[in-house]
Design an enzyme around this catalytic site. Structure first.
Site, mmCIF file in Angstrom:
data_model
loop_
_atom_site.group_PDB
_atom_site.id
_atom_site.type_symbol
_atom_site.label_atom_id
_atom_site.label_comp_id
_atom_site.label_asym_id
_atom_site.label_seq_id
_atom_site.Cartn_x
_atom_site.Cartn_y
_atom_site.Cartn_z
ATOM 1 N N ASP A 215 0.667 -1.257 -0.184
ATOM 2 C CA ASP A 215 -0.077 0.086 -0.094
ATOM 3 C C ASP A 215 0.814 1.233 -0.037
ATOM 4 O OD1 ASP A 215 -2.410 1.404 -0.057
ATOM 5 O OD2 ASP A 215 -2.470 1.468 2.118
ATOM 6 N N HIS B 219 2.560 3.258 -9.074
ATOM 7 C CA HIS B 219 2.058 1.869 -9.182
ATOM 8 C C HIS B 219 3.356 1.375 -9.839
ATOM 9 C CE1 HIS B 219 -1.791 2.297 -7.483
ATOM 10 N NE2 HIS B 219 -2.045 2.988 -8.499
ATOM 11 N N LEU C 126 11.112 -20.289 -4.270
ATOM 12 C CA LEU C 126 10.084 -19.521 -3.492
ATOM 13 C C LEU C 126 8.912 -19.819 -4.092
ATOM 14 C CD1 LEU C 126 9.800 -16.768 -1.681
ATOM 15 C CD2 LEU C 126 10.096 -15.598 -3.646
HETATM 16 C C1 IPE Z 1 -5.526 -2.697 -0.300
HETATM 17 O O1 IPE Z 1 -5.190 -1.211 -0.325
HETATM 18 C C2 IPE Z 1 -5.324 -3.378 -1.661
HETATM 19 C C3 IPE Z 1 -4.092 -3.490 -2.186
HETATM 20 C C4 IPE Z 1 -2.886 -3.022 -1.566
HETATM 21 C C5 IPE Z 1 -3.862 -4.195 -3.392
HETATM 22 P P1 IPE Z 1 -6.312 -0.284 -0.579
HETATM 23 O O2 IPE Z 1 -5.488 1.050 -0.726
HETATM 24 O O3 IPE Z 1 -7.236 -0.706 -1.731
HETATM 25 O O4 IPE Z 1 -7.076 -0.505 0.738
HETATM 26 P P2 IPE Z 1 -8.001 0.658 1.404
HETATM 27 O O5 IPE Z 1 -8.897 1.300 0.391
HETATM 28 O O6 IPE Z 1 -7.206 1.808 2.162
HETATM 29 O O7 IPE Z 1 -8.648 -0.015 2.570
HETATM 30 C C1 IPE Z 2 -1.644 0.360 -3.404
HETATM 31 O O1 IPE Z 2 -1.257 1.630 -3.588
HETATM 32 C C2 IPE Z 2 -1.850 -0.541 -4.725
HETATM 33 C C3 IPE Z 2 -3.061 -0.743 -5.036
HETATM 34 C C4 IPE Z 2 -4.090 -0.849 -4.269
HETATM 35 C C5 IPE Z 2 -3.498 -1.029 -6.150
HETATM 36 P P1 IPE Z 2 -2.692 2.735 -3.243
HETATM 37 O O2 IPE Z 2 -2.928 2.843 -4.836
HETATM 38 O O3 IPE Z 2 -3.634 2.098 -2.415
HETATM 39 O O4 IPE Z 2 -1.971 3.900 -2.646
HETATM 40 P P2 IPE Z 2 -2.570 5.012 -1.736
HETATM 41 O O5 IPE Z 2 -3.172 3.952 -0.465
HETATM 42 O O6 IPE Z 2 -3.543 5.462 -2.369
HETATM 43 O O7 IPE Z 2 -1.412 5.789 -1.569
HETATM 44 MG MG MG Z 3 -4.148 2.313 -0.616
#
Ligand code: IPE
Ligand code: IPE
Ligand code: MG
Length: 246
Positions: free
Chosen positions: A16, A33, A127
């Site tokens: 995240d 990303h 792995l």
């Molecule tokens: C969880 O992150 C999903 C992934 C890292 C793939 P999100 O950014 O989607 O989660 P919320 O919305 O903050 O709970």
């Molecule tokens: C996690 O990073 C990747 C996915 C959920 C695909 P985020 O896109 O949720 O990044 P934040 O949480 O908005 O910073």
């Molecule tokens: Mg996120």
């Protein structure tokens, strides 16, 4: 057997913070990303050396379809590029790749690449890498129940138990995660490995995923080693896990 001092067998990572990392630098979320995908390469390569035999990465949740179409399409493209560029390398490095989650909503081209990567690495043993795409723990459990009840037919409901549930999940055959790390500081599970994570240890480092290095993972694993896991029992920790994992 004591768990103390033993590195985690199975680490789950909720990757995240990509979007915030990019936005805080005045960049588009999608570049966060793209940067995040680069971190995956370093982490995957380094896991065996720190004793991690199973790694599960949360790449896209069942809820992430709610994001703007351009971001979703950009993510699908990044997944595609990752697979295409790593197909040979992962096989060479002995990484067995599995995907968990629903497949039918994913663009067909990506679905085919996912199947190709799974096939190409099926014999690898160094792995076990599991990538969760269009994955949600609740959806996985609901699909497992559907599968089990269909197989049960008129049979006795008592046949449905913890072991048969574990075997009907997407993660059948994999051990439960010992340790789940969520980067970027949010302290929530967001639908990741709900069944499997019941006795996982959790860590929520403040570091956003695009900045999470192998050195950070090594430190996390070191800290995990000193945790006292009791699995509901009293006294000396035990290595007993809650489900057989299928
Ligand atoms: C969880 O992150 C999903 C992934 C890292 C793939 P999100 O950014 O989607 O989660 P919320 O919305 O903050 O709970
Ligand atoms: C996690 O990073 C990747 C996915 C959920 C695909 P985020 O896109 O949720 O990044 P934040 O949480 O908005 O910073
Ligand atoms: Mg996120």
């Amino acid at each position: 057997m004591s768990d103390v001092g033993r590195p985690p067998l199975h680490v789950g990572i909720i990757m995240d913070g990509n979007g915030r990392w990019a936005q805080s630098r005045g960049l588009a979320r999608i570049s966060g990303h793209a940067r995040g995908a680069k971190r995956v390469t370093e982490i995957v390569r380094g896991c065996p050396d720190i004793g991690v035999t199973h790694l599960t990465l949360y790449a896209f949740s069942t809820e992430n379809w709610r994001r703007p179409v351009a971001e979703v399409e950009g993510l699908m493209k990044i997944f595609q590029q990752y697979i295409l560029s790593k197909l040979d390398g992962l096989q060479r490095e002995g990484v067995r790749v599995r995907f968990i989650g629903m497949r039918h909503r994913i663009p067909l081209k990506l679905q085919r690449l996912m199947a190709r990567l799974e096939e190409a690495t099926a014999e690898c043993e160094r792995l076990n890498l599991t990538i969760a795409i269009d994955y949600g723990g609740r959806d996985e459990i609901a699909r497992a129940v559907q599968k089990m009840t269909a197989e049960l037919g008129d049979g006795p409901v008592e046949e449905i138990g913890e072991d048969s549930m574990a075997a009907a999940l997407d993660t059948a055959g994999l051990p439960d995660p010992d340790f789940i790390i969520r980067t970027s500081g949010e302290q929530r599970v967001s639908n990741f490995l709900l069944w499997q994570g019941v006795y996982a240890e959790y860590s929520f480092p403040e570091i956003p995923w695009p900045e999470f290095t192998l050195a950070h993972l090594r430190d996390e694993v070191t800290a995990f080693r000193s945790r006292d896991r009791r699995f509901g029992a009293v006294g000396a920790p035990t290595s007993v896990s809650i489900t057989a994992g299928g």
